[in-house]
Write a protein that holds these residues in place. Structure first.
Motif, short mmCIF file in Angstrom:
data_model
loop_
_atom_site.label_atom_id
_atom_site.label_comp_id
_atom_site.label_asym_id
_atom_site.label_seq_id
_atom_site.Cartn_x
_atom_site.Cartn_y
_atom_site.Cartn_z
N LEU A 21 0.80 -1.02 0.00
CA LEU A 21 0.03 0.08 -0.13
C LEU A 21 0.78 1.06 -0.09
N ALA A 22 0.24 2.24 -0.35
CA ALA A 22 0.97 3.51 -0.47
C ALA A 22 0.05 4.82 0.40
N ASP A 23 0.72 5.70 1.09
CA ASP A 23 0.10 6.65 1.63
C ASP A 23 -0.36 7.74 0.61
N ARG A 24 -1.34 7.61 0.19
CA ARG A 24 -1.92 8.46 -1.00
C ARG A 24 -2.45 9.80 -0.49
N VAL A 25 -2.30 10.89 -1.38
CA VAL A 25 -2.65 12.10 -1.12
C VAL A 25 -3.56 12.73 -2.20
N CYS A 26 -4.84 13.07 -1.42
CA CYS A 26 -5.58 13.89 -2.24
C CYS A 26 -5.47 15.41 -1.70
N LEU A 27 -5.69 16.01 -2.76
CA LEU A 27 -5.64 17.60 -2.86
C LEU A 27 -6.80 18.13 -3.13
N ASP A 28 -7.52 18.64 -1.92
CA ASP A 28 -8.89 19.25 -1.99
C ASP A 28 -8.57 20.85 -2.16
N LEU A 29 -9.03 21.32 -3.33
CA LEU A 29 -8.87 22.64 -3.61
C LEU A 29 -9.99 23.52 -2.95
N ASN A 50 -6.92 13.47 -6.93
CA ASN A 50 -6.18 12.35 -6.35
C ASN A 50 -4.64 12.20 -6.88
N ALA A 51 -3.75 12.66 -6.37
CA ALA A 51 -2.64 13.15 -6.77
C ALA A 51 -1.34 12.11 -6.75
N GLY A 52 -1.56 10.96 -5.95
CA GLY A 52 -0.65 9.96 -5.81
C GLY A 52 0.04 9.99 -4.39
N PRO A 53 1.05 9.06 -4.36
CA PRO A 53 1.63 8.99 -3.05
C PRO A 53 2.53 10.12 -2.63
N GLU A 110 -4.21 8.91 3.03
CA GLU A 110 -4.70 7.55 3.44
C GLU A 110 -4.14 6.45 2.66
N PRO A 111 -3.74 5.18 3.35
CA PRO A 111 -3.39 4.04 2.47
C PRO A 111 -4.16 3.50 1.71
N ARG A 112 -3.72 3.42 0.44
CA ARG A 112 -4.41 2.89 -0.85
C ARG A 112 -3.70 2.07 -1.48
N GLN A 156 8.02 8.15 -14.48
CA GLN A 156 7.00 7.40 -14.10
C GLN A 156 6.16 7.92 -13.04
N LEU A 157 4.97 7.68 -12.73
CA LEU A 157 4.21 8.12 -11.53
C LEU A 157 3.42 6.92 -10.91
N PHE A 158 3.20 7.17 -9.68
CA PHE A 158 1.99 6.08 -9.01
C PHE A 158 0.86 6.90 -8.71
N LEU A 159 -0.23 6.18 -8.99
CA LEU A 159 -1.58 6.72 -8.82
C LEU A 159 -2.45 5.57 -8.03
N GLN A 160 -3.51 5.93 -7.71
CA GLN A 160 -4.26 5.00 -6.60
C GLN A 160 -4.97 4.06 -7.69
N GLN A 161 -5.08 2.92 -7.67
CA GLN A 161 -5.86 2.07 -8.39
C GLN A 161 -7.30 2.22 -8.16
N ALA A 162 -7.77 3.23 -8.91
CA ALA A 162 -9.17 3.44 -8.85
C ALA A 162 -9.88 4.13 -10.24
N GLU A 163 -10.97 3.67 -10.54
CA GLU A 163 -11.56 4.62 -11.76
C GLU A 163 -11.58 5.93 -11.67
N THR A 164 -11.86 6.43 -10.68
CA THR A 164 -11.93 7.86 -10.36
C THR A 164 -10.58 8.76 -10.53
N VAL A 165 -9.52 8.07 -10.79
CA VAL A 165 -8.34 8.66 -11.19
C VAL A 165 -8.06 8.71 -12.48
#
Length: 274
Positions: free
Chosen positions: A78-86, A126-129, A190-192, A208-217
């Motif tokens: 898992l990664a500590d993923r960061v969402c940036l809420d503007l 949803n910006a990644g780890p 959050e861990p994702r 390369q970049l890491f992104l959460q495995q989600a269809e919303t990204v």
């Protein structure tokens, strides 16, 4: 050596203690300072002589360049993923630039689309780890782990460009963008589970970049297609593609730079981030 070689540039000046306008009894320190000055002057001279020998045709800040996806890999941990809420609502097609290298930042779109699982969050990216860079409105980069409420990120919108008549041409395209600064209201970590997206460009290199495995990204991307004769060619239109649908051969939009960063600011020194 540390003074002369700091960030491969050396310091511009040194301040040493003197007594009665003369050298300090610590003559060894003075001798080291003189060597550092001479080394720095030589480094500056060599740099000036070498300027202009390399170019970066796609390093402009106001364009994005297409890069081909070479792999989309699952990550076991898992990664500590960061969402940036503007603090502003974003439009469809707007997003930010993030990545594992400050030299290769990828365009990731905001959560403006309706999906089958969750409603839109048009203020969120949803910006990644936590290790990833994000481009700020003032041109600096920050690790996602360091972004705080009030920081202004650069929100970009890519033009909906199509390839010209020669659709089989695989050369890089410079795609203009519109940009604005928007402040962060909250960072949500959050861990994702994540995917690693690797991409490359023949003239710029790879990233390369890491992104959460989600269809919303979603990334601004386009899929390869066939011309009916077995010849692979790129689809003409760019669209929002979930990272879960991304495959090798797709193209994504990347902001390339020929300089690395130190404490978020560009430096004219050799920096490699693999």
């Amino acid at each position: 050596d540390g003074l002369a070689g700091a960030l491969q540039l050396g310091v511009d000046a040194l301040v040493l203690r003197a007594e009665d306008g003369s050298r300090s009894p610590e003559s060894g320190m003075w001798n080291a300072a003189i060597r550092a000055r001479n080394s720095h002057e030589q480094a500056v001279k060599s740099k000036q002589e070498g300027e202009g020998s390399t170019t970066n045709t796609n390093g402009d800040e106001d364009v994005l360049v297409n890069a081909r996806v070479t792999a989309v890999d699952s990550v076991s941990s898992l990664a500590d993923r960061v969402c940036l809420d503007l603090i502003r609502l974003l439009r469809e097609g707007e997003g930010i630039l993030v990545g594992s290298s400050a030299k290769a930042l990828c365009f990731v779109q905001a959560e403006t689309a309706q999906t089958g699982l969750v409603p839109p969050r048009p203020f969120r990216i949803n910006a990644g780890p936590v290790h990833s860079y994000v481009l700020l409105a003032d041109g600096r980069t920050k690790y996602l782990s360091e972004v705080i409420a009030g920081d202004e990120v650069l929100v970009v919108e890519a033009a909906d460009c199509r390839r010209g008549d020669d659709a089989s041409d695989s050369k890089s395209e410079a795609i203009p963008i519109a940009a604005r600064g928007v402040a962060v209201g909250r960072c949500k970590t959050e861990p994702r589970p994540v995917l690693c997206v690797r991409f490359e460009d023949g003239s710029q290199g790879s990233g390369q970049l890491f992104l959460q495995q989600a269809e919303t990204v979603r990334l601004r991307a386009r899929a390869p297609s066939s011309d009916g004769k077995g010849v692979e060619m790129q689809e003409l239109r760019w669209s929002a593609v979930p990272v879960t649908h991304l495959k090798p051969g797709y193209e994504v939009l990347v902001r390339w730079a020929n300089q690395g960063t130190h404490v978020g600011r560009r430096i004219d020194a050799a920096v490699s981030e693999l």
